[in-house]
Design a protein around this motif. Structure first.
Motif, PDB file in Angstrom:
ATOM      1  N   TYR A 249     -32.667 -25.153  21.119  1.00 15.06           N
ATOM      2  CA  TYR A 249     -31.734 -24.472  22.039  1.00 15.06           C
ATOM      3  C   TYR A 249     -32.512 -23.289  22.452  1.00 15.06           C
ATOM      4  CZ  TYR A 249     -27.997 -21.532  23.842  1.00 15.06           C
ATOM      5  OH  TYR A 249     -27.408 -20.538  24.562  1.00 15.06           O
ATOM      6  N   ASP A 250     -33.258 -22.366  21.628  1.00 15.53           N
ATOM      7  CA  ASP A 250     -33.868 -21.296  22.206  1.00 15.53           C
ATOM      8  C   ASP A 250     -35.096 -21.677  23.002  1.00 15.53           C
ATOM      9  OD1 ASP A 250     -32.131 -19.704  20.541  1.00 15.53           O
ATOM     10  OD2 ASP A 250     -33.381 -19.559  18.635  1.00 15.53           O
ATOM     11  N   ARG A 251     -35.825 -22.648  22.556  1.00 16.87           N
ATOM     12  CA  ARG A 251     -36.959 -22.973  23.538  1.00 16.87           C
ATOM     13  C   ARG A 251     -36.381 -23.309  24.767  1.00 16.87           C
ATOM     14  NH1 ARG A 251     -39.034 -27.613  20.515  1.00 16.87           N
ATOM     15  NH2 ARG A 251     -38.594 -26.900  18.518  1.00 16.87           N
ATOM     16  N   THR A 252     -35.377 -24.314  24.831  1.00 20.54           N
ATOM     17  CA  THR A 252     -34.609 -24.679  26.279  1.00 20.54           C
ATOM     18  C   THR A 252     -34.320 -23.346  27.055  1.00 20.54           C
ATOM     19  OG1 THR A 252     -34.150 -26.584  25.211  1.00 20.54           O
ATOM     20  CG2 THR A 252     -32.949 -25.905  27.382  1.00 20.54           C
ATOM     21  N   VAL A 253     -33.512 -22.399  26.406  1.00 19.05           N
ATOM     22  CA  VAL A 253     -32.981 -21.443  27.156  1.00 19.05           C
ATOM     23  C   VAL A 253     -34.458 -20.414  27.547  1.00 19.05           C
ATOM     24  CG1 VAL A 253     -32.010 -18.987  26.737  1.00 19.05           C
ATOM     25  CG2 VAL A 253     -30.880 -21.083  25.934  1.00 19.05           C
ATOM     26  N   ASP A 254     -35.276 -20.357  26.615  1.00 20.56           N
ATOM     27  CA  ASP A 254     -36.743 -19.562  27.112  1.00 20.56           C
ATOM     28  C   ASP A 254     -37.216 -20.295  28.508  1.00 20.56           C
ATOM     29  OD1 ASP A 254     -36.403 -17.776  25.269  1.00 20.56           O
ATOM     30  OD2 ASP A 254     -37.840 -18.786  23.916  1.00 20.56           O
ATOM     31  N   GLN A 255     -37.376 -21.802  28.379  1.00 20.52           N
ATOM     32  CA  GLN A 255     -37.831 -22.480  29.650  1.00 20.52           C
ATOM     33  C   GLN A 255     -37.057 -22.208  30.681  1.00 20.52           C
ATOM     34  OE1 GLN A 255     -38.057 -26.565  28.243  1.00 20.52           O
ATOM     35  NE2 GLN A 255     -40.115 -26.148  26.999  1.00 20.52           N
ATOM     36  N   LEU A 256     -35.707 -22.130  30.599  1.00 12.60           N
ATOM     37  CA  LEU A 256     -34.798 -21.809  31.761  1.00 12.60           C
ATOM     38  C   LEU A 256     -35.154 -20.612  32.356  1.00 12.60           C
ATOM     39  CD1 LEU A 256     -31.602 -23.619  30.815  1.00 12.60           C
ATOM     40  CD2 LEU A 256     -33.234 -24.547  32.570  1.00 12.60           C
ATOM     41  N   GLY A 257     -35.188 -19.663  31.422  1.00 13.85           N
ATOM     42  CA  GLY A 257     -35.415 -18.083  31.842  1.00 13.85           C
ATOM     43  C   GLY A 257     -36.540 -18.085  32.760  1.00 13.85           C
ATOM     44  N   GLU A 258     -37.640 -18.888  32.137  1.00 13.41           N
ATOM     45  CA  GLU A 258     -39.060 -18.587  32.936  1.00 13.41           C
ATOM     46  C   GLU A 258     -38.909 -19.578  34.214  1.00 13.41           C
ATOM     47  OE1 GLU A 258     -41.893 -20.556  30.166  1.00 13.41           O
ATOM     48  OE2 GLU A 258     -41.718 -18.789  28.927  1.00 13.41           O
ATOM     49  N   ILE A 259     -38.218 -20.661  34.345  1.00 18.32           N
ATOM     50  CA  ILE A 259     -38.064 -21.217  35.542  1.00 18.32           C
ATOM     51  C   ILE A 259     -37.322 -20.126  36.567  1.00 18.32           C
ATOM     52  CG2 ILE A 259     -36.989 -23.202  36.657  1.00 18.32           C
ATOM     53  CD1 ILE A 259     -37.551 -24.737  34.092  1.00 18.32           C
ATOM     54  N   VAL A 260     -36.082 -19.945  36.094  1.00 19.58           N
ATOM     55  CA  VAL A 260     -35.443 -18.603  36.946  1.00 19.58           C
ATOM     56  C   VAL A 260     -36.067 -17.613  37.213  1.00 19.58           C
ATOM     57  CG1 VAL A 260     -33.520 -17.151  36.926  1.00 19.58           C
ATOM     58  CG2 VAL A 260     -33.162 -19.525  36.098  1.00 19.58           C
ATOM     59  N   ASP A 261     -37.298 -17.038  36.373  1.00 22.19           N
ATOM     60  CA  ASP A 261     -38.033 -15.771  36.820  1.00 22.19           C
ATOM     61  C   ASP A 261     -38.988 -16.420  37.981  1.00 22.19           C
ATOM     62  OD1 ASP A 261     -36.695 -14.271  35.247  1.00 22.19           O
ATOM     63  OD2 ASP A 261     -38.214 -14.389  33.726  1.00 22.19           O
ATOM     64  N   SER A 262     -39.564 -17.598  37.844  1.00 22.16           N
ATOM     65  CA  SER A 262     -40.338 -17.992  38.847  1.00 22.16           C
ATOM     66  C   SER A 262     -39.851 -18.173  39.974  1.00 22.16           C
ATOM     67  CB  SER A 262     -41.428 -19.421  38.247  1.00 22.16           C
ATOM     68  OG  SER A 262     -40.480 -20.466  38.191  1.00 22.16           O
ATOM     69  N   LEU A 263     -38.773 -18.825  40.228  1.00 15.45           N
ATOM     70  CA  LEU A 263     -38.054 -19.079  41.451  1.00 15.45           C
ATOM     71  C   LEU A 263     -37.542 -17.759  42.013  1.00 15.45           C
ATOM     72  CD1 LEU A 263     -35.535 -22.102  40.460  1.00 15.45           C
ATOM     73  CD2 LEU A 263     -37.737 -22.257  41.881  1.00 15.45           C
ATOM     74  N   THR A 264     -37.326 -16.631  41.436  1.00 16.23           N
ATOM     75  CA  THR A 264     -36.829 -15.322  41.937  1.00 16.23           C
ATOM     76  C   THR A 264     -38.047 -14.893  42.530  1.00 16.23           C
ATOM     77  OG1 THR A 264     -36.932 -14.202  39.634  1.00 16.23           O
ATOM     78  CG2 THR A 264     -34.729 -15.094  40.471  1.00 16.23           C
ATOM     79  N   ARG A 265     -39.151 -14.967  41.755  1.00 18.17           N
ATOM     80  CA  ARG A 265     -40.410 -14.416  42.389  1.00 18.17           C
ATOM     81  C   ARG A 265     -40.928 -15.014  43.727  1.00 18.17           C
ATOM     82  NH1 ARG A 265     -43.479 -14.941  36.987  1.00 18.17           N
ATOM     83  NH2 ARG A 265     -42.267 -13.737  35.827  1.00 18.17           N
ATOM     84  N   ARG A 266     -40.693 -16.351  43.626  1.00 20.65           N
ATOM     85  CA  ARG A 266     -41.003 -16.946  45.014  1.00 20.65           C
ATOM     86  C   ARG A 266     -39.905 -16.605  46.047  1.00 20.65           C
ATOM     87  NH1 ARG A 266     -42.065 -23.198  42.691  1.00 20.65           N
ATOM     88  NH2 ARG A 266     -43.835 -22.588  41.297  1.00 20.65           N
ATOM     89  N   MET A 267     -38.766 -16.353  45.824  1.00 19.90           N
ATOM     90  CA  MET A 267     -37.865 -16.299  47.010  1.00 19.90           C
ATOM     91  C   MET A 267     -38.192 -14.893  47.371  1.00 19.90           C
ATOM     92  SD  MET A 267     -34.264 -17.587  45.253  1.00 19.90           S
ATOM     93  CE  MET A 267     -33.479 -16.769  46.645  1.00 19.90           C
ATOM     94  N   TYR A 268     -38.614 -13.928  46.557  1.00 25.47           N
ATOM     95  CA  TYR A 268     -39.013 -12.461  47.134  1.00 25.47           C
ATOM     96  C   TYR A 268     -40.139 -12.488  47.880  1.00 25.47           C
ATOM     97  CZ  TYR A 268     -34.803 -10.738  44.857  1.00 25.47           C
ATOM     98  OH  TYR A 268     -33.559 -10.712  44.395  1.00 25.47           O
ATOM     99  N   ARG A 269     -41.090 -13.478  47.927  1.00 20.11           N
ATOM    100  CA  ARG A 269     -42.494 -13.508  48.505  1.00 20.11           C
ATOM    101  C   ARG A 269     -42.263 -13.596  49.813  1.00 20.11           C
ATOM    102  NH1 ARG A 269     -46.683 -16.216  44.646  1.00 20.11           N
ATOM    103  NH2 ARG A 269     -46.486 -14.922  42.965  1.00 20.11           N
TER     104      ARG A 269
END
Length: 104
Positions: free
Chosen positions: A84-104
């Motif tokens: 569960y912790d690994r999945t949450v971390d992976q989802l957090g990384e995916i959301v962070d990468s998506l938010t970075r792409r949106m602000y570029r």
């Protein structure tokens, strides 16, 4: 299993046999009846003793299995928490990468 566990059972078997002998005291003329009744009570007492031993053995097996199941459930719970912790971390990384792409 210790002999001390069966002291009361053995005492009750002796009482059973002695009470049988007292009951057939008047029939001492016929030795066959006395021997038969005594053997019958000894076998009945042995049956009770054997049954008690089997019940104690089953109880110990159940306790051991319950302990094993508890340990296995704890291991499964810890494993699921790690996943569960690994999945949450992976989802957090995916959301962070998506938010970075949106602000570029």
């Amino acid at each position: 299993m210790d002999l001390r566990d069966y002291v009361w059972d053995l005492i009750l078997i002796v009482v059973l046999v002695v009470s049988t002998l007292v009951l057939v005291l008047r029939l001492w003329q016929d030795l066959t009846i006395v021997i038969g009744a005594t053997l019958m009570m000894l076998s009945l007492g042995g049956l009770f003793l054997s049954l008690g031993m089997k019940i104690r053995s089953l109880e110990e097996n159940i306790i051991a299995r319950e302990r094993t199941m508890r340990v296995n459930l704890e291991e499964i719970s810890a494993s699921m928490n790690r996943k569960y912790d690994r999945t949450v971390d992976q989802l957090g990384e995916i959301v962070d990468s998506l938010t970075r792409r949106m602000y570029r």
